[in-house]
Motif scaffolding. Structure first.
Motif, mmCIF file in Angstrom:
data_model
loop_
_atom_site.group_PDB
_atom_site.id
_atom_site.type_symbol
_atom_site.label_atom_id
_atom_site.label_comp_id
_atom_site.label_asym_id
_atom_site.label_seq_id
_atom_site.Cartn_x
_atom_site.Cartn_y
_atom_site.Cartn_z
ATOM 1 N N PHE A 180 -9.976 -34.160 59.924
ATOM 2 C CA PHE A 180 -9.459 -32.992 59.152
ATOM 3 C C PHE A 180 -8.959 -32.574 61.369
ATOM 4 O O PHE A 180 -9.751 -32.139 61.966
ATOM 5 C CB PHE A 180 -9.501 -31.483 58.885
ATOM 6 N N LYS A 181 -7.817 -31.837 61.285
ATOM 7 C CA LYS A 181 -6.772 -30.838 62.263
ATOM 8 C C LYS A 181 -7.735 -30.054 61.996
ATOM 9 O O LYS A 181 -8.008 -29.079 61.058
ATOM 10 C CB LYS A 181 -5.817 -30.769 62.461
ATOM 11 N N LEU A 241 -13.836 -32.281 63.238
ATOM 12 C CA LEU A 241 -12.339 -31.081 63.401
ATOM 13 C C LEU A 241 -12.176 -31.842 64.629
ATOM 14 O O LEU A 241 -12.591 -31.611 65.980
ATOM 15 C CB LEU A 241 -12.929 -30.557 62.868
ATOM 16 N N LYS A 295 -7.295 -26.499 62.628
ATOM 17 C CA LYS A 295 -6.428 -25.668 61.752
ATOM 18 C C LYS A 295 -6.745 -25.741 60.019
ATOM 19 O O LYS A 295 -6.886 -25.324 59.260
ATOM 20 C CB LYS A 295 -4.463 -25.554 62.514
ATOM 21 N N ASP A 296 -6.810 -27.558 59.521
ATOM 22 C CA ASP A 296 -7.527 -27.260 58.354
ATOM 23 C C ASP A 296 -8.667 -26.772 57.935
ATOM 24 O O ASP A 296 -9.271 -27.933 57.239
ATOM 25 C CB ASP A 296 -6.641 -28.604 58.134
ATOM 26 N N PHE A 297 -9.419 -26.371 58.494
ATOM 27 C CA PHE A 297 -10.893 -26.154 58.547
ATOM 28 C C PHE A 297 -10.868 -26.314 57.008
ATOM 29 O O PHE A 297 -12.401 -26.198 56.727
ATOM 30 C CB PHE A 297 -11.295 -24.885 59.477
ATOM 31 N N ALA A 298 -10.725 -24.824 56.303
ATOM 32 C CA ALA A 298 -10.648 -23.853 55.312
ATOM 33 C C ALA A 298 -11.008 -25.889 53.910
ATOM 34 O O ALA A 298 -12.290 -25.479 53.255
ATOM 35 C CB ALA A 298 -9.808 -23.413 54.462
ATOM 36 N N LYS A 299 -9.939 -26.698 54.199
ATOM 37 C CA LYS A 299 -9.987 -28.067 53.928
ATOM 38 C C LYS A 299 -11.082 -28.579 53.911
ATOM 39 O O LYS A 299 -11.964 -29.258 52.851
ATOM 40 C CB LYS A 299 -8.990 -28.766 53.520
ATOM 41 N N ALA A 300 -11.283 -28.851 55.242
ATOM 42 C CA ALA A 300 -12.898 -29.777 56.206
ATOM 43 C C ALA A 300 -13.980 -28.189 54.631
ATOM 44 O O ALA A 300 -15.108 -29.664 54.534
ATOM 45 C CB ALA A 300 -13.077 -29.052 56.964
ATOM 46 N N HIS A 342 -14.320 -38.172 56.710
ATOM 47 C CA HIS A 342 -13.603 -37.315 56.472
ATOM 48 C C HIS A 342 -12.899 -36.906 58.180
ATOM 49 O O HIS A 342 -14.320 -36.561 59.263
ATOM 50 C CB HIS A 342 -13.360 -36.077 55.887
ATOM 51 N N TYR A 352 -8.767 -19.151 61.438
ATOM 52 C CA TYR A 352 -8.832 -20.083 63.064
ATOM 53 C C TYR A 352 -7.463 -18.621 63.919
ATOM 54 O O TYR A 352 -6.637 -18.247 63.409
ATOM 55 C CB TYR A 352 -7.286 -21.026 62.359
ATOM 56 N N GLU A 366 -14.123 -26.981 52.875
ATOM 57 C CA GLU A 366 -14.181 -27.031 50.361
ATOM 58 C C GLU A 366 -14.833 -28.442 50.253
ATOM 59 O O GLU A 366 -16.051 -28.381 49.908
ATOM 60 C CB GLU A 366 -13.277 -26.639 50.265
#
Length: 345
Positions: free
Chosen positions: A319-320, A343, A322-327, A317, A15, A329
């Motif tokens: 997500f923000k 996102l 910035k939280d792309f890694a969790k998305a 789902h 990011y 995953e």
């Protein structure tokens, strides 16, 4: 601006702070309202398969997006600042044989936003004005980023008449889930959905499937034929998974002179009994690459505005950015406990 960027020839992304794109004369600058993760974004993120050969580094990816027009090139006509648009990701030239014969989705000089050009996992994106779909109101604003993949399902499902026909949807990722609802809304007599994930099986039922089956069940073929109500097979099979076993099952299930719609992409070449499953059965195969530009978009808008379909349950789902890694995953989890993931910048 902030953006999700492939900065290394390796799995993952970062990011980063990036320059806001400078638009060309025929482009629009849009402020991203939402972007969504596509199945084709997964090999880009993992840096596997075709992506390692095709993607430049550094690169901002993402091609399912929507947003507000904030800048307009001097040759971009028909738009005003403040217009809300969704984006057609197939960038067509408008000059080749295919484009001039109403086949812009398979343009000979095709480029894909977020794959061949910088994409939309960012706060701003530059897009060709010819690829912008202007919304007449805000009724679809919350689903604006998923109109591109929804259009795939509209094209796949409605490429031939389905009224009164039995329809088998093979694979209930987001595209298959959309197709399930579209088939029911447009008059299919029976919609049978195949999916291994219990989470997505439940979504398929919510989207209107008459019968939901697990393709791993050894009696699946028998159950498909029973559910279809015709021992000769299923009228229309829409293959969304790309799984080799599922493709062969689909060819087995489709009735003689029936139609098979091919959308899912196998990871490698597959073996098919070409003579017996296609030629001697006189099966019609329809490959689907993107959407009919812009015929699929008009059909999609009519289905949405009339409330014949509502794809919102497929969005599971948000997500923000910035939280792309969790998305990612969740999107890449083999359990497949998700539908569409959004996102938000």
């Amino acid at each position: 601006m902030k953006a999700i960027c492939k900065t290394k020839a390796a799995p993952g992304a970062e990011y980063i702070d990036a320059e806001v794109p400078q638009i060309k004369s025929d482009e629009l600058l849009i402020k991203i309202h939402a972007a969504s993760i596509c199945g084709s974004d997964l090999p880009i993120y993992a840096y596997t398969s075709w992506s390692a050969k095709r993607m430049p580094i550094p690169f901002i990816f993402g091609h399912e997006l929507c947003g507000e027009v904030v800048e307009i090139g001097d040759k971009a006509k028909g738009f005003n600042k403040g217009d809300f648009v969704s984006v057609e990701s197939h960038i067509f030239c408008g000059l080749c044989y295919q484009c001039r014969n109403d086949q812009r989705h398979v343009c000979s000089n095709l480029k894909i936003l977020g794959i061949d050009t910088q994409g939309g996992f960012a706060e701003y994106a530059a897009i060709p004005a010819r690829c912008a779909w202007k919304h007449s109101d805000d009724s679809c604003k919350d689903i604006g980023s998923i109109m591109e993949p929804l259009g795939n399902a509209v094209f796949a499902t409605l490429s031939e008449d389905i009224v009164g026909k039995s329809v088998l949807i093979s694979g209930c990722g987001p595209q298959g889930l959309f197709a399930t609802q579209i088939a029911k809304a447009c008059g299919a007599a029976k919609v049978i959905s195949l999916e291994t994930s219990p989470f997505r099986q439940n979504l398929a039922a919510k989207m209107g499937a008459d019968v939901v089956l697990n393709p791993m069940d050894p009696d699946t073929f028998k159950k498909i034929i029973e559910a279809g109500g015709d021992k000769s097979g299923i009228d229309i099979v829409i293959e969304m998974s790309g799984n080799p076993g599922a493709i062969n099952l689909a060819l087995e299930a489709v009735k003689p002179a029936g139609r098979m719609v091919c959308f899912g992409l196998p990871k490698e070449n597959i073996n098919i009994d070409y003579a017996n499953k296609i030629v001697f059965k006189a099966v019609r195969l329809q490959g689907i690459a993107g959407r009919e530009i812009f015929r699929s978009w008009y059909k999609m808008e009519s289905l949405l505005k009339s409330k014949a379909i509502d794809p919102r349950p497929v969005i599971t789902h948000t997500f923000k950015m910035k939280d792309f890694a969790k998305a990612f995953e969740i999107a890449m989890d083999p359990k497949k406990e998700c539908g569409k993931i959004l996102l938000i910048p």
